[in-house]
Motif scaffolding. Structure first.
Motif, PDB file in Angstrom:
ATOM      1  N   UNK A 229       9.061  -9.229   0.137  1.00 40.61           N
ATOM      2  CA  UNK A 229       8.081  -9.792   1.067  1.00 40.61           C
ATOM      3  C   UNK A 229       7.710  -8.688   2.049  1.00 40.61           C
ATOM      4  N   UNK A 230       6.642  -7.983   1.763  1.00 40.03           N
ATOM      5  CA  UNK A 230       6.255  -6.796   2.522  1.00 40.03           C
ATOM      6  C   UNK A 230       4.880  -7.005   3.141  1.00 40.03           C
ATOM      7  N   UNK A 231       4.790  -6.862   4.462  1.00 41.38           N
ATOM      8  CA  UNK A 231       3.513  -6.922   5.168  1.00 41.38           C
ATOM      9  C   UNK A 231       3.230  -5.549   5.738  1.00 41.38           C
ATOM     10  N   UNK A 232       2.084  -4.982   5.393  1.00 40.15           N
ATOM     11  CA  UNK A 232       1.735  -3.653   5.898  1.00 40.15           C
ATOM     12  C   UNK A 232       0.326  -3.696   6.485  1.00 40.15           C
ATOM     13  N   UNK A 233       0.092  -2.822   7.441  1.00 35.05           N
ATOM     14  CA  UNK A 233      -1.233  -2.661   8.041  1.00 35.05           C
ATOM     15  C   UNK A 233      -1.490  -1.175   8.202  1.00 35.05           C
ATOM     16  N   UNK A 234      -2.758  -0.804   8.106  1.00 38.10           N
ATOM     17  CA  UNK A 234      -3.084   0.608   8.243  1.00 38.10           C
ATOM     18  C   UNK A 234      -4.575   0.846   8.265  1.00 38.10           C
ATOM     19  N   UNK A 235      -4.927   2.098   8.462  1.00 39.86           N
ATOM     20  CA  UNK A 235      -6.312   2.532   8.429  1.00 39.86           C
ATOM     21  C   UNK A 235      -6.593   3.160   7.067  1.00 39.86           C
ATOM     22  N   UNK A 236      -7.745   3.767   6.924  1.00 34.62           N
ATOM     23  CA  UNK A 236      -8.066   4.416   5.653  1.00 34.62           C
ATOM     24  C   UNK A 236      -7.187   5.647   5.408  1.00 34.62           C
ATOM     25  N   UNK A 237      -6.596   6.184   6.477  1.00 38.58           N
ATOM     26  CA  UNK A 237      -5.844   7.427   6.348  1.00 38.58           C
ATOM     27  C   UNK A 237      -4.341   7.258   6.427  1.00 38.58           C
ATOM     28  N   UNK A 238      -3.851   6.189   7.026  1.00 37.47           N
ATOM     29  CA  UNK A 238      -2.413   6.109   7.272  1.00 37.47           C
ATOM     30  C   UNK A 238      -1.938   4.667   7.318  1.00 37.47           C
ATOM     31  N   UNK A 239      -0.645   4.487   7.014  1.00 41.70           N
ATOM     32  CA  UNK A 239       0.023   3.203   7.196  1.00 41.70           C
ATOM     33  C   UNK A 239       0.527   3.156   8.633  1.00 41.70           C
ATOM     34  N   UNK A 240       0.219   2.075   9.358  1.00 41.39           N
ATOM     35  CA  UNK A 240       0.508   2.007  10.788  1.00 41.39           C
ATOM     36  C   UNK A 240       1.581   0.995  11.143  1.00 41.39           C
ATOM     37  N   UNK A 241       1.854   0.044  10.263  1.00 41.70           N
ATOM     38  CA  UNK A 241       2.843  -0.976  10.592  1.00 41.70           C
ATOM     39  C   UNK A 241       3.418  -1.530   9.294  1.00 41.70           C
ATOM     40  N   UNK A 242       4.731  -1.722   9.270  1.00 39.60           N
ATOM     41  CA  UNK A 242       5.411  -2.265   8.091  1.00 39.60           C
ATOM     42  C   UNK A 242       6.415  -3.319   8.544  1.00 39.60           C
ATOM     43  N   UNK A 243       6.375  -4.473   7.915  1.00 45.64           N
ATOM     44  CA  UNK A 243       7.413  -5.492   8.067  1.00 45.64           C
ATOM     45  C   UNK A 243       7.867  -5.865   6.668  1.00 45.64           C
ATOM     46  N   UNK A 244       9.168  -5.874   6.429  1.00 48.37           N
ATOM     47  CA  UNK A 244       9.619  -6.083   5.051  1.00 48.37           C
ATOM     48  C   UNK A 244      10.913  -6.875   5.004  1.00 48.37           C
ATOM     49  N   UNK A 245      11.024  -7.659   3.943  1.00 42.26           N
ATOM     50  CA  UNK A 245      12.274  -8.289   3.562  1.00 42.26           C
ATOM     51  C   UNK A 245      12.362  -8.189   2.050  1.00 42.26           C
ATOM     52  N   UNK A 246      13.555  -7.861   1.532  1.00 38.55           N
ATOM     53  CA  UNK A 246      13.667  -7.643   0.093  1.00 38.55           C
ATOM     54  C   UNK A 246      15.063  -8.021  -0.384  1.00 38.55           C
ATOM     55  N   UNK A 247      15.169  -8.214  -1.681  1.00 35.18           N
ATOM     56  CA  UNK A 247      16.434  -8.588  -2.305  1.00 35.18           C
ATOM     57  C   UNK A 247      17.096  -7.335  -2.883  1.00 35.18           C
ATOM     58  N   UNK A 248      17.586  -6.464  -1.990  1.00 39.88           N
ATOM     59  CA  UNK A 248      18.331  -5.267  -2.360  1.00 39.88           C
ATOM     60  C   UNK A 248      17.549  -4.388  -3.348  1.00 39.88           C
ATOM     61  N   UNK A 249      16.335  -4.059  -2.997  1.00 41.17           N
ATOM     62  CA  UNK A 249      15.519  -3.188  -3.832  1.00 41.17           C
ATOM     63  C   UNK A 249      15.740  -1.731  -3.435  1.00 41.17           C
ATOM     64  N   UNK A 250      15.640  -0.810  -4.383  1.00 38.48           N
ATOM     65  CA  UNK A 250      15.793   0.614  -4.049  1.00 38.48           C
ATOM     66  C   UNK A 250      14.627   1.116  -3.202  1.00 38.48           C
TER      67      UNK A 250
END
Length: 404
Positions: A173-194
Motif C-alpha cells: 500500500x504505497x502512496x506517492x506524490x511528486x512533480x514531473x522531475x522528482x518524487x516529493x512524498x512517500x507513504x508506504x505499508x508493505x508485507x515484508x517486501x524487499x
C-alpha cells in the motif's frame, strides 16, 4: 465551464472549472468515477505581518452526506475533523508546501470538500490532484504542478489506484506524490517486501504522475491565470553573512550531538547566544542604515513597505517619541495607513511619511520596538535556514551520524 478528461488507473478522471467557487483564486471540481471533490485555493493580497513562516492551511472536509448518511443520535451536527481527515490534509500539504516561493508570507488556504465517495476511487488522491490543479490555474505563485497516486501489488503486478477488492489482497500500500522531475512524498505499508520492489513501485508510480502533471499543464494553458507579482520576504545580505559567520560552526557542533535532548539544548543555547550578541548591533544598523532608501526616494523610486517607511530617515525616530519631537509634525506608520511624503524642513534629501487617513492611526508608535521585532524575525529565519542546511547533511542512525 470547461471540462478536461484523462484515464487514471483504468477509470475516467475529470477536472471541471469555471462553474463553482468563482470568487476563489482557483477552484476545480474533480470527478474520479463516482467520487467528487471540490477544491478551492485562495490567498491574501498582502503578506501576514510578524511571522517567520509560510502560513499555508490545508483543510480536508469529510461530510457524512458524501456516503449517503445523516448525523443522528444526540449530536446531529458534524463536528471537528476526524483522524482520517487530518491525515489527508497532511497528505496534501507535504508535497505542495515546498513549491511556493521562498520568502512567501501571504496566507494561503486550500479547502478540499468531499461531495461524494465511491470507495473504489480514493477521495484523498482526487483532492491532492485537485489542490495542485486549483493552484496551477490560479494567480497564486506556485512552482507545480504535482500529482499523487496509490500503488498496489497483486500477484507480483503493480496496480495504479487499486480498488477495494485489489487492496484487500495487495501486499503493498504505497502512496506517492511528486512533480514531473522528482518524487516529493512517500507513504508506504508493505508485507515484508524487499527494498528493490519498493523502489520499483515508486518509479512505476512516478511514471503515472508524469502523465497527470502533463494533463494539468494542458489545463493551465487552456484556462490558467497569469501569476501575480508578490512581495517576498528576504533576509538582508549583511545580516545573513554576520549570522552565518557567527553561528555556523557552533550549530554544526550542536547538531552532531547524538543525544536528542542534549542536542536540542545545545541548539537553543547557540541561538540565544547569537541573539544576545547580535541584536543590539543589528537594531542600531537598522535604525541608522537608511541612506539607500532616502536615495531611492530622491530618484523617484516608490517606497511603500512598512519597514521602509518606518526607517525612511534617522530623524523620524525621535519624532515618534512624544518626549522628543524633532520634526514639525507627528510621523506615524501603520500597515493599513495611507501615506504621503513630505521633505523635512532644512534637509531636502530626507523624506518622512505621514498618515493621511486619521482613522487608521495606531496611536503611539515605538520605532525601536518595531526594529527589534524585525531584527528578531530575520535572525529566526536565518537560524532555521542554517540548521536545515546542516541537518540535511547528517542523519541520526543508532546514535551515529552518517554524513552524505
Amino acid at each position: 465551464m470547461q471540462s478536461f478528461e484523462m484515464q487514471l488507473g483504468g477509470r475516467t478522471f475529470t477536472v471541471e472549472t469555471g462553474k463553482m467557487a468563482k470568487q476563489a483564486n482557483g477552484a476545480v471540481l474533480v470527478r474520479y468515477g463516482e467520487t467528487v471533490v471540490l477544491v478551492t485555493a485562495t490567498a491574501s493580497d498582502e503578506p501576514r505581518e510578524g511571522v517567520d513562516f509560510f502560513p499555508l492551511t490545508v483543510d480536508y472536509e469529510e461530510k457524512m452526506y458524501a456516503v449517503g448518511k445523516i448525523p443522528g443520535g444526540f449530536i446531529k451536527r458534524e463536528g471537528r475533523p476526524g483522524e482520517s481527515a487530518i491525515l489527508c490534509s497532511r497528505l496534501i500539504d507535504r508535497p505542495i508546501r515546498p513549491l511556493f516561493p521562498e520568502g512567501y508570507r501571504n496566507d494561503v488556504q486550500i479547502v478540499a470538500t468531499v461531495m461524494s465517495v465511491e470507495h473504489d476511487n480514493a477521495p484523498e488522491i482526487a483532492a491532492m490532484i485537485g489542490a495542485s490543479c486549483a493552484l496551477t490555474i490560479s494567480d497564486i505563485p506556485f512552482l507545480g504542478p504535482i500529482a499523487g497516486v496509490r500503488v498496489g501489488r497483486v500477484d507480483g503486478q503493480f496496480i495504479i489506484n487499486p480498488n477495494v477488492e485489489q487492496r484487500e489482497v495487495s501486499d503493498l500500500n504505497l502512496t506517492i506524490a511528486g512533480s514531473r522531475d522528482a518524487v516529493m512524498m512517500v507513504e508506504a505499508g508493505a508485507n515484508e517486501l524487499p527494498e528493490e520492489v519498493i523502489l520499483e513501485a515508486i518509479l512505476f508510480g512516478h511514471e503515472e504522475i508524469k502523465k497527470i502533471v502533463a494533463f494539468q499543464d494542458e489545463i493551465q494553458k487552456a484556462c490558467g491565470k497569469e501569476k501575480r507579482e508578490v512581495k517576498l520576504f528576504a533576509v538582508p545580505e549583511e545580516l545573513e553573512k554576520a549570522i552565518r559567520e557567527y553561528a555556523t560552526d557552533k550549530l554544526d557542533q550542536a547538531v552532531r550531538n547524538p543525544d536528542k535532548l542534549a542536542r536540542d539544548e545545545d541548539i537553543s543555547n547557540v541561538k540565544a547566544e547569537a541573539m544576545n550578541d547580535k541584536k543590539a548591533e543589528i537594531i542600531k544598523a537598522k535604525l541608522n542604515g537608511v541612506n539607500s532608501i532616502a536615495a531611492a526616494k530622491q530618484k523617484g523610486c516608490k517606497v511603500t513597505t512598512v519597514e521602509q517607511i518606518t526607517f525612511a530617515a534617522p530623524a523620524m525616530i525621535p519624532a515618534l517619541q512624544a518626549s522628543e519631537p524633532a520634526l514639525s509634525g507627528a510621523v506615524f506608520a501603520t500597515p493599513k495607513g495611507k501615506f504621503s511624503s513630505h521633505p523635512v524642513k532644512g534637509n531636502a534629501g530626507v523624506y518622512v511619511f505621514q498618515v493621511t487617513d486619521k482613522k487608521q492611526l495606531p496611536g503611539k508608535f515605538d520605532a525601536k520596538q518595531y526594529a527589534e521585532q524585525v531584527a528578531m524575525q530575520n535572525m529566526r529565519t536565518m537560524f532555521q535556514s542554517i540548521q536545515q542546511d546542516l541537518q540535511r547533511k547528517a542523519d541520526v542512525v543508532d546514535n551515529r551520524y552518517l554524513f552524505m
